[in-house]
Enzyme design. Structure first.
Site, PDB file in Angstrom:
ATOM      1  N   TYR A  53       0.808  -1.229  -0.026  1.00 18.70           N
ATOM      2  CA  TYR A  53      -0.139  -0.104  -0.160  1.00 18.70           C
ATOM      3  C   TYR A  53       0.836   1.237  -0.110  1.00 18.70           C
ATOM      4  O   TYR A  53       1.992   1.006   0.087  1.00 18.70           O
ATOM      5  CB  TYR A  53      -1.128   0.022   1.256  1.00 18.70           C
ATOM      6  CG  TYR A  53      -0.149   0.172   2.655  1.00 18.70           C
ATOM      7  CD1 TYR A  53       0.525  -0.534   3.191  1.00 18.70           C
ATOM      8  CD2 TYR A  53      -0.383   1.543   3.130  1.00 18.70           C
ATOM      9  CE1 TYR A  53       1.237  -0.476   4.542  1.00 18.70           C
ATOM     10  CE2 TYR A  53       0.205   1.866   4.224  1.00 18.70           C
ATOM     11  CZ  TYR A  53       0.991   0.754   4.927  1.00 18.70           C
ATOM     12  OH  TYR A  53       1.681   1.266   6.041  1.00 18.70           O
ATOM     13  N   LYS A  59       6.503  -1.765   1.970  1.00 19.22           N
ATOM     14  CA  LYS A  59       5.337  -1.235   2.724  1.00 19.22           C
ATOM     15  C   LYS A  59       4.328  -2.175   2.505  1.00 19.22           C
ATOM     16  O   LYS A  59       3.356  -2.235   1.677  1.00 19.22           O
ATOM     17  CB  LYS A  59       4.917   0.068   1.940  1.00 19.22           C
ATOM     18  CG  LYS A  59       4.082   0.906   2.768  1.00 19.22           C
ATOM     19  CD  LYS A  59       4.365   2.337   2.279  1.00 19.22           C
ATOM     20  CE  LYS A  59       3.065   3.046   2.941  1.00 19.22           C
ATOM     21  NZ  LYS A  59       3.215   3.313   4.418  1.00 19.22           N
ATOM     22  N   GLU A 117      12.313   2.233  14.390  1.00 15.40           N
ATOM     23  CA  GLU A 117      11.527   3.458  13.822  1.00 15.40           C
ATOM     24  C   GLU A 117      10.164   3.331  14.754  1.00 15.40           C
ATOM     25  O   GLU A 117      10.204   2.415  15.498  1.00 15.40           O
ATOM     26  CB  GLU A 117      11.160   3.254  12.464  1.00 15.40           C
ATOM     27  CG  GLU A 117      10.306   1.929  11.988  1.00 15.40           C
ATOM     28  CD  GLU A 117       9.953   1.840  10.639  1.00 15.40           C
ATOM     29  OE1 GLU A 117       9.837   2.693   9.822  1.00 15.40           O
ATOM     30  OE2 GLU A 117       9.782   0.397  10.279  1.00 15.40           O
ATOM     31  N   LEU A 134      11.069   1.122   7.141  1.00 10.97           N
ATOM     32  CA  LEU A 134      10.407   1.888   6.093  1.00 10.97           C
ATOM     33  C   LEU A 134      11.277   2.948   5.572  1.00 10.97           C
ATOM     34  O   LEU A 134      11.260   3.841   6.494  1.00 10.97           O
ATOM     35  CB  LEU A 134       8.890   1.744   6.209  1.00 10.97           C
ATOM     36  CG  LEU A 134       8.332   2.413   4.897  1.00 10.97           C
ATOM     37  CD1 LEU A 134       8.001   1.347   3.774  1.00 10.97           C
ATOM     38  CD2 LEU A 134       7.037   3.185   5.148  1.00 10.97           C
TER      39      LEU A 134
END
Ligand code: PMP
Length: 283
Positions: A33, A147, A180, A205
């Site tokens: 996505y 992703k 992250e 990411l």
């Protein structure tokens, strides 16, 4: 005006929009996505989102459902039909619909969903105050650079943050380094005054906002290190902040209840947020 979604070739009312129960996204999270910000009717950093989308598809061995131009047209059409000037586009591509089997189906067309949502800007009071994050072990898989739809550990982490009154969860790897946030990239300004964020690699990411903010920081001649930093180092940092498509640059003032940089948003976060907002006008 009713909300319109695009689902596999059709524009339909959002509340009636549905995918087949054999969609591999539904069964295996076998898809990818993108979330793109719409500001003043324009997509922000579209080129970087396209590049990441195409990379995610390649890495997952999912064929492109249509050309970039065709997909751009669909996105523009969904934005137009919903009359959204400020908000987000959600684009999802799964491997397709086929009888459930772990092995890739031989002949399958990728399934495409595009939705658009009107969003309010993040509460300015929150930006002025800064937010809390908690730390949690990073229990995700080894390809967080893709992703993919597989977000269960991220969902669990964000929920834990919410239940503890925090805004975000920072995920910590087995070496004690922050990877992250559950849906954001993590940054600190080190005790020496250097801007630090983890190097892009399979553990994170590579955020489009991260890339844009890095470029802005470089243009400002800030000292930058793309490297791992430990939770311990973060607790001693001058500043901390997070970046993402929906948060832009958001100051962090507490980690696990411990105050960072005097408990107030610092000059790096403030400046980078301002630069990022200016960047969006031309991106
Ligand atoms: N990390 C993760 C795990 C995310 O889900 C996101 C948001 N999609 C980000 C970082 C930030 O990426 P971007 O700046 O492209 O929104």
């Amino acid at each position: 005006m009713s909300r319109i979604a695009y689902v596999n070739g059709q524009y339909i009312e959002h509340r009636r929009a549905a995918v087949h129960i054999d969609d591999r996204g539904y069964q295996f999270a076998d898809g990818i996505y993108e979330v793109v910000a719409i500001v003043g009717g324009r997509l922000i950093d579209a080129e970087l989102h396209w590049q990441r989308l195409e990379r995610s598809l390649r890495e997952m061995k999912i064929s492109a459902p249509m050309s970039r131009a065709a997909l751009s047209h669909v996105i523009a059409e969904v934005i137009r039909r919903n009359g959204v000037a400020d908000g987000i586009v959600y684009l999802q591509i799964t491997r397709g619909v086929a009888p459930r089997d772990h092995v890739f189906p031989k002949k399958v067309r990728p399934a495409v969903v595009v939705t658009v949502k009107r969003t309010k800007p993040v509460d300015p009071k929150l930006v002025a105050r800064g937010v809390d994050v908690i730390s949690l072990p990073d229990i995700r898989w080894g390809r967080c650079d893709i992703k993919s739809l597989s977000l269960l550990p991220n969902v669990m982490a964000k929920q834990a943050a919410k239940e503890q009154g925090a805004y975000e969860a920072w995920l910590v790897d087995q070496d004690g380094n922050v990877t992250e946030g559950s849906s954001t990239n993590a940054w600190i300004v080190s005790a020496k005054g250097t801007l630090v964020t983890r190097k892009a690699g399979p553990e994170i990411l590579n955020g489009v906002t991260r890339l844009a903010v890095l470029a802005l920081a470089r243009a400002e001649k800030m000292k930058i290190e793309e490297r791992s930093f430990s939770l311990k180092e973060a607790l001693k940092a001058k500043e901390a902040f997070i970046t993402s498509t929906t948060n832009f640059v958001m100051p962090v003032v507490r980690i696990d209840g411990k105050t960072i940089g005097g408990g107030k948003p610092g000059p790096f976060a403030r400046k980078l947020r301002e630069h990022y907002i200016a960047h969006m006008a031309t991106a």
